[in-house]
Design a protein around this motif. Structure first.
Motif, PDB file in Angstrom:
ATOM      1  N   ASP A  55     -16.278  32.827  16.876  1.00  0.00           N
ATOM      2  CA  ASP A  55     -17.131  32.501  15.733  1.00  0.00           C
ATOM      3  C   ASP A  55     -17.166  33.714  14.787  1.00  0.00           C
ATOM      4  OD1 ASP A  55     -19.026  34.340  16.651  1.00  0.00           O
ATOM      5  OD2 ASP A  55     -20.239  32.803  17.651  1.00  0.00           O
ATOM      6  N   GLU A  56     -17.895  33.578  13.698  1.00  0.00           N
ATOM      7  CA  GLU A  56     -17.928  34.620  12.663  1.00  0.00           C
ATOM      8  C   GLU A  56     -18.320  35.992  13.239  1.00  0.00           C
ATOM      9  OE1 GLU A  56     -17.090  33.615   9.543  1.00  0.00           O
ATOM     10  OE2 GLU A  56     -17.186  35.678   8.808  1.00  0.00           O
ATOM     11  N   ASN A  57     -19.381  36.023  14.035  1.00  0.00           N
ATOM     12  CA  ASN A  57     -19.855  37.301  14.590  1.00  0.00           C
ATOM     13  C   ASN A  57     -18.834  37.926  15.525  1.00  0.00           C
ATOM     14  OD1 ASN A  57     -22.265  37.386  13.271  1.00  0.00           O
ATOM     15  ND2 ASN A  57     -23.384  36.273  14.887  1.00  0.00           N
ATOM     16  N   GLU A  58     -18.273  37.099  16.388  1.00  0.00           N
ATOM     17  CA  GLU A  58     -17.266  37.598  17.332  1.00  0.00           C
ATOM     18  C   GLU A  58     -16.053  38.134  16.586  1.00  0.00           C
ATOM     19  OE1 GLU A  58     -17.941  34.711  21.219  1.00  0.00           O
ATOM     20  OE2 GLU A  58     -17.009  33.851  19.428  1.00  0.00           O
ATOM     21  N   HIS A 112      -9.585  32.085  14.366  1.00  0.00           N
ATOM     22  CA  HIS A 112     -10.737  32.037  13.457  1.00  0.00           C
ATOM     23  C   HIS A 112     -10.329  32.316  12.007  1.00  0.00           C
ATOM     24  CE1 HIS A 112     -14.855  32.584  12.002  1.00  0.00           C
ATOM     25  NE2 HIS A 112     -14.381  33.631  11.346  1.00  0.00           N
TER      26      HIS A 112
END
Ligand code: FE
Length: 186
Positions: free
Chosen positions: A131-134, A106
């Motif tokens: 993803d961004e949150n993960e 990421h």
């Protein structure tokens, strides 16, 4: 058998199996990853984590580890075993080393292109790029920097016939790390 003896027994009985789709054995891979950690001047706990990061694969054929091993969650299987015998400085980077790959994909667009074909394939089975949150959730965990360092050594530890110290070299470190954890718990 104490945990250090168990580790030697696991590597001696199953360490010669191929490291998934790569041209080194499980044991050669573990020794290379530990060696890169030592070369980088890592703390002893992280060197031990590097040596044992794939122990879940070696445990996979035994007892209650079978389930975790077979569904591919070898980092969980390894973590569950390691946290019984070692402190979080060893167990946590092992638990997080697969997620560290998903995280690195990421944050660094060049990272994925440097992975071996087998590692790209397993990335999909492991849930793909974060993803961004993960990525944020991963990054906020205390052992995230250690897990990322371990991951980068892991990716390099696939060199055929590389001369590195053998398992015996790490025995004193294994004993110290296991002892210091058990005495802290008593
Ligand atoms: Fe590995």
């Amino acid at each position: 058998m104490n945990c250090v003896e168990q580790i030697f027994a696991l590597f001696n009985s199953r360490g010669d199996t191929e490291y998934f789709g790569e041209s080194v054995s499980q044991k050669e891979h573990a020794l290379q990853v530990a060696h890169f950690g030592a070369q980088a001047g890592a703390a002893e706990a992280l060197i031990v984590a590097a040596l044992l990061h794939d122990i879940g694969h070696l445990l996979a054929c035994t007892e209650d580890m079978a389930e975790n091993g077979m569904n591919g969650r070898h980092e969980e299987a390894g973590y569950v075993w390691l946290r019984e015998h070692f402190g979080p400085g060893v167990a946590e980077p092992v638990r997080m080393h697969v997620d560290a790959k998903r995280y690195l994909c990421h944050v660094d667009s060049t990272y994925l292109s440097g992975l071996s074909p087998a590692s790209v394939l397993s990335l999909q089975l492991q849930g793909g790029v974060f993803d961004e949150n993960e990525a944020h959730r991963f990054h906020d965990q205390p052992y995230a920097p250690d897990a990322v360092r371990l991951r980068l050594w892991d990716d390099k530890g696939k060199v055929p016939n590389l001369e590195v110290p053998d398992l015996e070299y790490y025995r004193p470190m294994l004993v110290r790390q296991a002892d210091c954890w058990s005495s802290r718990r008593d």
